[in-house]
Scaffold this motif. Structure first.
Motif, PDB file in Angstrom:
ATOM      1  N   GLU A 118      41.579  33.876  32.192  1.00 44.19           N
ATOM      2  CA  GLU A 118      41.453  34.469  30.860  1.00 44.19           C
ATOM      3  C   GLU A 118      41.161  33.332  29.869  1.00 44.19           C
ATOM      4  OE1 GLU A 118      41.189  37.495  30.267  1.00 44.19           O
ATOM      5  OE2 GLU A 118      41.999  38.422  32.083  1.00 44.19           O
ATOM      6  N   PRO A 162      38.366  37.494  39.846  1.00 43.86           N
ATOM      7  CA  PRO A 162      38.643  37.219  38.429  1.00 43.86           C
ATOM      8  C   PRO A 162      37.387  37.496  37.593  1.00 43.86           C
ATOM      9  CG  PRO A 162      38.339  35.159  39.629  1.00 43.86           C
ATOM     10  CD  PRO A 162      38.328  36.254  40.657  1.00 43.86           C
ATOM     11  N   ARG A 166      42.748  41.146  41.252  1.00 48.65           N
ATOM     12  CA  ARG A 166      42.639  40.168  40.154  1.00 48.65           C
ATOM     13  C   ARG A 166      42.588  38.745  40.711  1.00 48.65           C
ATOM     14  NH1 ARG A 166      40.000  41.375  36.716  1.00 48.65           N
ATOM     15  NH2 ARG A 166      40.790  39.794  35.317  1.00 48.65           N
ATOM     16  N   LEU A 219      48.123  38.294  31.662  1.00 49.58           N
ATOM     17  CA  LEU A 219      48.420  37.052  32.386  1.00 49.58           C
ATOM     18  C   LEU A 219      49.349  37.321  33.573  1.00 49.58           C
ATOM     19  CD1 LEU A 219      48.949  34.529  29.435  1.00 49.58           C
ATOM     20  CD2 LEU A 219      46.833  35.143  30.648  1.00 49.58           C
ATOM     21  N   ASP A 273      48.701  38.302  36.722  1.00 49.07           N
ATOM     22  CA  ASP A 273      48.343  39.240  37.791  1.00 49.07           C
ATOM     23  C   ASP A 273      47.892  38.528  39.069  1.00 49.07           C
ATOM     24  OD1 ASP A 273      48.896  41.406  36.168  1.00 49.07           O
ATOM     25  OD2 ASP A 273      46.832  41.561  35.435  1.00 49.07           O
ATOM     26  N   CYS A 302      46.732  43.673  41.831  1.00 45.52           N
ATOM     27  CA  CYS A 302      46.984  42.230  41.659  1.00 45.52           C
ATOM     28  C   CYS A 302      46.145  41.386  42.611  1.00 45.52           C
ATOM     29  CB  CYS A 302      48.472  41.924  41.823  1.00 45.52           C
ATOM     30  SG  CYS A 302      49.460  42.541  40.440  1.00 45.52           S
ATOM     31  N   ALA A 310      53.327  34.970  34.542  1.00 47.19           N
ATOM     32  CA  ALA A 310      52.415  34.900  33.390  1.00 47.19           C
ATOM     33  C   ALA A 310      52.359  33.498  32.779  1.00 47.19           C
ATOM     34  CB  ALA A 310      52.830  35.916  32.333  1.00 47.19           C
ATOM     35  N   ASP A 360      44.279  32.984  36.538  1.00 46.69           N
ATOM     36  CA  ASP A 360      44.017  34.133  35.658  1.00 46.69           C
ATOM     37  C   ASP A 360      42.572  34.174  35.143  1.00 46.69           C
ATOM     38  OD1 ASP A 360      46.499  35.463  35.590  1.00 46.69           O
ATOM     39  OD2 ASP A 360      47.306  33.912  34.261  1.00 46.69           O
TER      40      ASP A 360
END
Ligand code: ADP
Ligand code: MG
Length: 315
Positions: A261, A189, A185, A158, A160, A182, A253, A259
């Motif tokens: 995720e 993504p 990312r 988380l 990045d 970074c 984060a 992110d």
């Protein structure tokens, strides 16, 4: 270049999958949906200067516009199938369009999703993508199923992308290699599609993290009518973020966005299966805490959290 030539050159893809009976070229597309499946639909808009920095390469914009939408399908446990694209362009720039469509197509073919239609207009640069996915009936993952005692997991690392944005905006300086990582990312993504479908029948709730862990977890807690306790030492930080001082890294984060995720909950009996999944996949899954009975209450290291709610467009 005429609008129809533009559509023909960049957005008319072949061959169409067999269930697509009518694709780009008619007034609307027609797809055949299997009777034992549900259709899962989501739409997201990306605006120049808001969702990506003004100097983002066209290839990255094409990739990211689709990636953020695929992330929503992943969060539902859906298999990506078809999408439409509404594109607003300030002018016809063929090298921009070439790169944009290449980035879009690269991710589309990787994810197995097919462009079936769209709209093309003139104006400030923005794009709206509507994705459609499928899942077996009643098996899609929702935000609302978390139970007291379930463990809370996140995929990947988380913060990045938020660090990448800070680097791009010159608010943060990192070693060259870490800065590159970074920013990559941020621009590229990874939608966690395989994880999402694997979580069907295993996770009790799931969502993707687009506005920051704290803000998004709060949505999940409200939808599930539960609370959560997290432990900062379990928040997964990439090697690049581990080099920052801890509070800076944690603020990226916990409250940084972009992110993509997956955040999901599962009963404790699930831990062994997670370890099994980890051994066959390069994607890290981290247990970051546990669901509690205190509705919509979030604590980190036993302290109640009232952090800024992540990114809010209207603040
Ligand atoms: P209409 O005026 O009937 O809405 P359009 O001229 O907007 O038709 O579009 C013609 C065809 O091209 C339609 O099938 C539409 O779905 C498709 N299309 C238009 N723009 C795009 C785009 N950016 N990407 C994919 N398909 C597009
Ligand atoms: Mg139209």
């Amino acid at each position: 270049m005429h609008e129809f030539d533009l559509i023909q050159q960049y957005f008319t893809w072949t061959p169409a999958p067999k269930e697509v009976r009518v694709s780009v070229g008619d007034d609307a597309a027609i797809v055949q949906v299997a009777p034992n499946e549900e259709l899962i639909i989501s739409v997201d808009t990306l605006v120049n200067g808001v969702h990506f920095p003004l100097d983002t390469p066209a290839h990255a914009i094409g990739y990211k516009a689709l990636a953020v939408n695929l992330s929503d399908l992943a969060a539902m446990g859906a298999r990506p199938r078809w999408f439409t694209l509404a594109l607003t362009l300030p002018k016809v720039d063929q090298s921009w369009l070439e790169e944009f469509s290449r980035g879009l197509k690269a991710l589309a073919s990787q994810a197995g999703i097919f462009l079936i239609g769209g709209d093309t207009t003139r104006g400030p640069l923005s794009m709206t993508i509507q994705v459609m996915g499928t899942a077996p009936k009643q098996q899609a993952l929702l935000r609302s199923g978390a139970q007291v005692g379930d463990l809370i997991f996140v995929s990947g690392h988380l913060g990045d992308a938020a660090a990448g944005l800070a680097v791009a905006q010159e608010r943060l300086s990192l070693a060259n290699e870490d800065a590159k990582y970074c920013i990559n990312r941020l621009n590229y993504p990874t939608p966690r599609i395989d994880l999402g479908t694997w979580l069907r029948g295993r996770a009790s709730s799931c969502m993707d993290i687009s506005d920051g862990l704290v803000a998004d977890l709060k949505h999940l807690l409200k939808r599930s009518q539960v609370g959560a306790k997290l432990y900062h030492q379990q928040i997964p930080l990439s090697p690049a973020l581990q080099k920052l001082n801890l509070s800076t890294a944690l603020s990226f984060a916990l409250t940084g966005g972009d992110d993509y995720e997956l955040l999901f909950t599962a009963p404790k009996s699930f831990l062994a299966e997670i370890e099994n999944y980890q051994s066959t996949s390069p994607l890290a899954l981290s247990c970051i805490g546990e669901i509690t009975s205190k509705i919509a209450e979030l604590s980190i290291d036993y302290e109640l959290v009232n952090l800024p709610d992540g990114y809010n467009h209207f603040q």
